[in-house]
Design a protein around this motif. Structure first.
Motif, PDB file in Angstrom:
ATOM      1  N   UNK A 146      58.367  30.159  56.889  1.00 49.11           N
ATOM      2  CA  UNK A 146      57.098  30.502  56.241  1.00 49.11           C
ATOM      3  C   UNK A 146      56.132  29.340  56.403  1.00 49.11           C
ATOM      4  N   UNK A 147      54.909  29.648  56.878  1.00 46.66           N
ATOM      5  CA  UNK A 147      53.899  28.619  57.109  1.00 46.66           C
ATOM      6  C   UNK A 147      52.781  28.677  56.067  1.00 46.66           C
ATOM      7  N   UNK A 148      52.175  29.853  55.917  1.00 45.55           N
ATOM      8  CA  UNK A 148      51.095  30.020  54.943  1.00 45.55           C
ATOM      9  C   UNK A 148      51.225  31.397  54.298  1.00 45.55           C
ATOM     10  N   UNK A 149      50.476  31.588  53.190  1.00 47.66           N
ATOM     11  CA  UNK A 149      50.532  32.872  52.495  1.00 47.66           C
ATOM     12  C   UNK A 149      49.274  33.051  51.664  1.00 47.66           C
ATOM     13  N   UNK A 150      49.024  34.287  51.281  1.00 43.66           N
ATOM     14  CA  UNK A 150      47.974  34.598  50.306  1.00 43.66           C
ATOM     15  C   UNK A 150      48.465  35.759  49.461  1.00 43.66           C
ATOM     16  N   UNK A 151      48.242  35.654  48.170  1.00 45.58           N
ATOM     17  CA  UNK A 151      48.682  36.700  47.258  1.00 45.58           C
ATOM     18  C   UNK A 151      47.634  36.881  46.173  1.00 45.58           C
ATOM     19  N   UNK A 152      47.428  38.107  45.751  1.00 52.75           N
ATOM     20  CA  UNK A 152      46.417  38.390  44.727  1.00 52.75           C
ATOM     21  C   UNK A 152      46.918  39.464  43.779  1.00 52.75           C
ATOM     22  N   UNK A 153      46.458  39.380  42.542  1.00 54.44           N
ATOM     23  CA  UNK A 153      46.749  40.403  41.533  1.00 54.44           C
ATOM     24  C   UNK A 153      45.511  40.494  40.661  1.00 54.44           C
ATOM     25  N   UNK A 154      44.866  41.647  40.707  1.00 55.18           N
ATOM     26  CA  UNK A 154      43.654  41.819  39.915  1.00 55.18           C
ATOM     27  C   UNK A 154      43.448  43.259  39.487  1.00 55.18           C
ATOM     28  N   UNK A 155      42.758  43.412  38.359  1.00 54.73           N
ATOM     29  CA  UNK A 155      42.308  44.726  37.901  1.00 54.73           C
ATOM     30  C   UNK A 155      41.082  44.524  37.014  1.00 54.73           C
ATOM     31  N   UNK A 156      40.659  45.566  36.338  1.00 57.63           N
ATOM     32  CA  UNK A 156      39.423  45.492  35.572  1.00 57.63           C
ATOM     33  C   UNK A 156      39.519  44.772  34.251  1.00 57.63           C
ATOM     34  N   UNK A 157      40.711  44.315  33.884  1.00 55.16           N
ATOM     35  CA  UNK A 157      40.860  43.531  32.665  1.00 55.16           C
ATOM     36  C   UNK A 157      41.481  44.297  31.522  1.00 55.16           C
ATOM     37  N   UNK A 158      41.949  43.570  30.496  1.00 56.03           N
ATOM     38  CA  UNK A 158      42.587  44.208  29.340  1.00 56.03           C
ATOM     39  C   UNK A 158      41.668  45.162  28.590  1.00 56.03           C
ATOM     40  N   UNK A 159      40.356  44.928  28.656  1.00 55.49           N
ATOM     41  CA  UNK A 159      39.438  45.834  27.971  1.00 55.49           C
ATOM     42  C   UNK A 159      39.513  47.239  28.555  1.00 55.49           C
ATOM     43  N   UNK A 160      40.044  47.362  29.774  1.00 55.16           N
ATOM     44  CA  UNK A 160      40.152  48.671  30.408  1.00 55.16           C
ATOM     45  C   UNK A 160      41.439  49.398  30.048  1.00 55.16           C
ATOM     46  N   UNK A 161      42.472  48.658  29.604  1.00 59.45           N
ATOM     47  CA  UNK A 161      43.751  49.327  29.356  1.00 59.45           C
ATOM     48  C   UNK A 161      44.427  48.953  28.046  1.00 59.45           C
ATOM     49  N   UNK A 234      46.745  31.800  45.641  1.00 54.89           N
ATOM     50  CA  UNK A 234      47.056  32.816  44.646  1.00 54.89           C
ATOM     51  C   UNK A 234      45.791  33.083  43.852  1.00 54.89           C
ATOM     52  N   UNK A 235      45.368  34.342  43.815  1.00 53.92           N
ATOM     53  CA  UNK A 235      44.194  34.733  43.037  1.00 53.92           C
ATOM     54  C   UNK A 235      44.595  35.726  41.968  1.00 53.92           C
ATOM     55  N   UNK A 236      44.135  35.478  40.728  1.00 54.93           N
ATOM     56  CA  UNK A 236      44.361  36.393  39.608  1.00 54.93           C
ATOM     57  C   UNK A 236      43.008  36.726  39.002  1.00 54.93           C
ATOM     58  N   UNK A 237      42.764  37.998  38.760  1.00 58.15           N
ATOM     59  CA  UNK A 237      41.425  38.384  38.312  1.00 58.15           C
ATOM     60  C   UNK A 237      41.443  39.556  37.345  1.00 58.15           C
ATOM     61  N   UNK A 238      40.556  39.470  36.361  1.00 53.09           N
ATOM     62  CA  UNK A 238      40.264  40.595  35.479  1.00 53.09           C
ATOM     63  C   UNK A 238      38.924  41.239  35.828  1.00 53.09           C
ATOM     64  N   UNK A 239      38.365  40.922  36.975  1.00 51.52           N
ATOM     65  CA  UNK A 239      37.049  41.479  37.336  1.00 51.52           C
ATOM     66  C   UNK A 239      37.101  42.236  38.651  1.00 51.52           C
ATOM     67  N   UNK A 240      38.275  42.782  39.001  1.00 49.78           N
ATOM     68  CA  UNK A 240      38.375  43.664  40.163  1.00 49.78           C
ATOM     69  C   UNK A 240      38.019  45.067  39.679  1.00 49.78           C
TER      70      UNK A 240
END
Length: 341
Positions: A146-161, A234-240
């Motif tokens: 393994x040399x490089x990687x990118x990973x993301x997890x995002x959604x509209x936020x807890x206010x949506x669910x 690594x990106x984590x977002x509540x604004x997707x």
């Protein structure tokens, strides 16, 4: 067949959509209690599944004979509730992030050991079929290093669910401890550690509030160096706001591994010799309508208890992922690279 007696402490969305229905799908469990600050949530579960409603976890643990406790409370209460449950002799499944500090995490692990009960942390990404397949591919060695990687997890936020909407405890630092970084980022940190079978050695991070109302982060972007030398983001977002994104790409010596949000194929391997492998192994569970498939966490937890085997995601593993979150918060605060001990 003796049924395991289950109590669910914290009756918000993660309990509603994951823990409770996954327990209810099994014939070897019996609900004995539900507990929440909002008594109406607990009472609604009692009406549907039986047991008794509480607003105090201390009263619940003192009054009921409980084999298994799911801790689905606000993050700030994870440690104290888990420790109390362990001391009461119950096996504990705690949601992530497992605690707000390494000291709390260590105390949870010690309480479980002292009382001869299991402690498992709900890092469900390890159990999702595409991630299980991806680990199998990496372990085969055909992609090489393994040399490089990118990973993301995002959604509209807890206010949506969240059951509380935009008044949810998720937006209150005194209750949540951390925002998107702890809600979603810790999942992907744990996933990368597990996929590569390596620890994170160094982290740099932006942990920001860009759009939500509250005093916790709604976006976090991290640069991670792994002990084996690989670097990635690594990106984590509540604004997707377009919808959920839970994807990962791993770039290796001999090709790339892609974990996708796709109904037809979830894992694609593209080798440098031109070979393409496509796998349809089942979707990753999501918070979106129609995406509430089983996480596998409850089954793994209960089967481990019944078989007397080590939890598939131990307290020690949860603490290692928490440690990276804490390092990322320190990096964002100091604007510096932080080594992870």
């Amino acid at each position: 067949m003796k049924k395991l007696k289950v109590a669910v402490i914290g009756n918000g969305s993660i309990a509603k959509y994951r823990h409770i229905p996954e327990y209810a799908s099994r014939e070897d469990v019996e609900f004995v209690a539900f507990c929440d600050f909002t008594i109406e949530l607990a009472e609604a579960n009692v009406e549907q599944f039986g047991g008794k409603a509480y607003t105090s976890y201390e009263e619940l643990l003192a009054s009921e004979d409980v084999d298994v406790v799911s801790v689905c409370t606000q993050n700030a209460d994870h440690a104290k509730v888990s420790i109390a449950a362990a001391k009461a002799g119950a096996h504990v499944l705690c949601e992530k992030p497992m605690a707000t500090s390494l000291e709390e995490a260590e105390a949870m692990i010690q309480a479980a050991a002292d009382n001869n009960v299991q402690l498992m942390i709900g890092h469900n990404q390890r159990l999702m079929p595409p991630h299980v397949k991806a680990k199998e591919v990496l372990a085969s060695g055909r992609l090489g290093k393994v040399l490089t990687f990118k990973t993301t997890f995002g959604h509209g936020g807890p206010d949506a669910w969240s059951v509380q909407g935009d008044t949810s405890w998720f937006f209150d630092k005194s209750k949540a401890f951390v925002g998107a970084m702890g809600d979603l980022g810790v999942h992907k940190i744990d996933l990368i550690r597990w996929l590569f079978d390596q620890e994170v050695s160094e982290v740099a991070a932006f942990v920001e509030t860009l759009d939500k109302q509250g005093d916790v982060d709604d976006n976090a972007t991290c640069l991670l160096r792994m002990q084996g030398g690989a670097i990635g983001t690594m990106a984590a977002s509540w604004t997707y706001y377009k919808g959920e994104d839970n994807t990962t790409s791993v770039y290796c010596e001999h090709g790339v591994l892609e974990i996708k949000d796709n109904a037809d194929e979830q894992v694609v391997v593209r080798l440098t010799d031109g070979t393409v492998e496509r796998y349809a192994v089942g979707a990753i569970a999501t918070n979106e309508e129609g995406g509430q498939t089983s996480s596998g966490v409850i089954d793994a937890f209960l089967d481990g208890i019944k078989n007397g085997t080590k939890p598939v995601i131990t307290g020690e593993e949860g603490m290692k992922s928490l440690n990276v979150v804490l390092a990322a918060l320190e990096s964002a605060k100091t604007s510096a690279f932080v080594k992870v001990n």
